[in-house]
Write an enzyme that holds these catalytic residues in place. Structure first.
Site, PDB file in Angstrom:
ATOM      1  N   LYS A  54      41.917 -24.621 -16.151  1.00 50.11           N
ATOM      2  CA  LYS A  54      42.507 -25.621 -15.253  1.00 50.11           C
ATOM      3  C   LYS A  54      43.920 -25.218 -14.874  1.00 50.11           C
ATOM      4  O   LYS A  54      44.324 -25.321 -13.716  1.00 50.11           O
ATOM      5  CB  LYS A  54      42.531 -27.000 -15.925  1.00 50.11           C
ATOM      6  CG  LYS A  54      41.211 -27.717 -15.875  1.00 50.11           C
ATOM      7  CD  LYS A  54      41.201 -28.937 -16.772  1.00 50.11           C
ATOM      8  CE  LYS A  54      39.778 -29.421 -16.946  1.00 50.11           C
ATOM      9  NZ  LYS A  54      39.575 -30.321 -18.064  1.00 50.11           N
ATOM     10  N   GLN A  98      41.622 -34.415 -21.967  1.00 52.05           N
ATOM     11  CA  GLN A  98      40.433 -33.596 -22.210  1.00 52.05           C
ATOM     12  C   GLN A  98      39.532 -34.237 -23.265  1.00 52.05           C
ATOM     13  O   GLN A  98      39.992 -34.672 -24.317  1.00 52.05           O
ATOM     14  CB  GLN A  98      40.880 -32.189 -22.664  1.00 52.05           C
ATOM     15  CG  GLN A  98      39.762 -31.188 -22.833  1.00 52.05           C
ATOM     16  CD  GLN A  98      39.062 -30.833 -21.531  1.00 52.05           C
ATOM     17  OE1 GLN A  98      39.672 -30.815 -20.475  1.00 52.05           O
ATOM     18  NE2 GLN A  98      37.779 -30.563 -21.600  1.00 52.05           N
ATOM     19  N   ASP A 121      40.032 -37.828 -13.043  1.00 52.68           N
ATOM     20  CA  ASP A 121      38.696 -37.607 -13.610  1.00 52.68           C
ATOM     21  C   ASP A 121      37.692 -38.634 -13.066  1.00 52.68           C
ATOM     22  O   ASP A 121      36.477 -38.433 -13.167  1.00 52.68           O
ATOM     23  CB  ASP A 121      38.750 -37.785 -15.135  1.00 52.68           C
ATOM     24  CG  ASP A 121      38.663 -36.467 -15.882  1.00 52.68           C
ATOM     25  OD1 ASP A 121      38.039 -35.532 -15.361  1.00 52.68           O
ATOM     26  OD2 ASP A 121      39.219 -36.395 -16.995  1.00 52.68           O
TER      27      ASP A 121
HETATM   28  N1  GUN Z   1      35.316 -32.324 -21.087  1.00 55.43           N
HETATM   29  C1  GUN Z   1      34.265 -31.687 -20.499  1.00 55.43           C
HETATM   30  N2  GUN Z   1      34.263 -31.942 -19.172  1.00 55.43           N
HETATM   31  C2  GUN Z   1      35.308 -32.759 -18.929  1.00 55.43           C
HETATM   32  C3  GUN Z   1      35.828 -33.361 -17.740  1.00 55.43           C
HETATM   33  O1  GUN Z   1      35.309 -33.222 -16.621  1.00 55.43           O
HETATM   34  N3  GUN Z   1      36.937 -34.122 -17.904  1.00 55.43           N
HETATM   35  C4  GUN Z   1      37.521 -34.318 -19.111  1.00 55.43           C
HETATM   36  N4  GUN Z   1      38.608 -35.090 -19.179  1.00 55.43           N
HETATM   37  N5  GUN Z   1      37.065 -33.776 -20.228  1.00 55.43           N
HETATM   38  C5  GUN Z   1      35.974 -32.997 -20.128  1.00 55.43           C
END
Ligand code: GUN
Length: 290
Positions: A54, A98, A121
């Site tokens: 990211k 996350q 998200d």
């Molecule tokens: N963990 C796995 N995929 C995601 C996601 O799309 N967003 C978040 N916050 N955590 C994740």
């Protein structure tokens, strides 16, 4: 005949280039640089890879990425305090915590504490509700990425029979909700199948678009697919032999018309949609300032 492979990596690269241009235009016009705060608690290896990727993607697009790495014993109240600070920080447009979180922290308490206007998200109930009624600000990244893959691969969605296998809050339920909307790039007839579905094959074989998100390696094989269907494989399963999807690619590719590979299908689209949501959040900041 073998299926056309939907190149998620290439499509993601193209959209990220478009986002980069729009970020530069926003900065030139308003001085605003989109900012994304990513919070990682603990040392889950998968999460560490996601967070690193990211950061790289943000940097490439010209988005400011702030990372907050906290130890595995970080408390829920400390995390809530950090989120309140990020909610108030005018340089932070998007906040992403996350998942998964360590056991001592209740996931919903944390996700509900994020300002819905900064919830890139799309997990906050306010944003889930907005999606449900067809007035979204942020769509959750993986489902949004799937819709974009369908559109950019030239798969007709309107009137199509879509079968979603899996009913998670992260993928199955939201993608069904997005594609059933009376809206552009939607208007499909959607069925959701799950662990209690009787005669799964009876449904999957009727699907013009089959979306599989169950978290089980090779759960769907070629004999369960309608010839010529578009197959979207959301699974990422780590086997000793390498990564594999929820669809048995080898048998599916001889039946499907189009199919996403794993890796290189849905995966690269998730981060791309996060960048898109962060740009949207920065534009929202500009509108509020305006
Ligand atoms: N963990 C796995 N995929 C995601 C996601 O799309 N967003 C978040 N916050 N955590 C994740």
């Amino acid at each position: 005949m073998t299926a056309q492979i939907i190149d998620g990596k290439g499509i993601a690269r193209q959209i990220q280039a478009e986002i980069k241009t729009e970020v530069a235009e926003l900065k030139a016009r308003s001085g605003i640089v989109p900012g994304l705060a990513v919070v990682l608690v603990g040392e889950d290896p998968g999460s560490q890879v996601y967070v690193k990727n990211k950061g790289i993607a943000c940097q490439k697009a010209g988005i400011n990425s702030l990372e907050f790495r906290k130890p595995a014993d970080f408390s829920e109240s400390e995390l809530l305090k950090l989120i309140q600070e990020l909610n108030r920080n005018p340089e932070v447009d998007g906040i992403l915590v996350q998942l998964p979180l360590p056991k001592q922290i209740k996931e919903t308490s944390v996700l509900y504490a994020i300002d819905p206007d900064k919830d890139v998200d799309g997990f906050h109930p306010v944003n889930v509700g907005r999606m449900m009624i067809g007035e979204p600000i942020y769509l959750p990244c993986t489902p949004a990425g799937i819709q974009e893959l369908l559109v950019r691969s030239g798969t007709p969605i309107e009137g199509a029979n879509v079968v979603v296998v899996g009913r998670s809050n992260l993928v199955g339920k939201p993608i069904a909700m997005i594609l059933v909307q009376k809206a552009k790039n939607a208007n499909a007839t959607v069925t959701i199948c799950h662990t209690k579905t009787r005669n799964m094959e009876g449904f999957t074989k009727e699907a013009d678009i089959l979306i599989v998100a169950v978290g089980k390696p090779k759960a769907i094989s070629g004999d369960m697919i309608k010839p010529g269907a578009t197959v979207i494989d959301v699974g990422v399963n780590r086997l000793p032999t390498g990564l594999c999807g929820d669809v048995d690619f080898e048998s599916a590719k001889n039946v499907a018309g189009k199919i996403t590979p794993v890796p290189g299908g849905v995966g690269p689209m998730t981060i791309t949609m996060l960048l898109k949501n962060t740009l949207r959040a920065a534009r929202l900041r500009l509108e509020k300032k305006g």
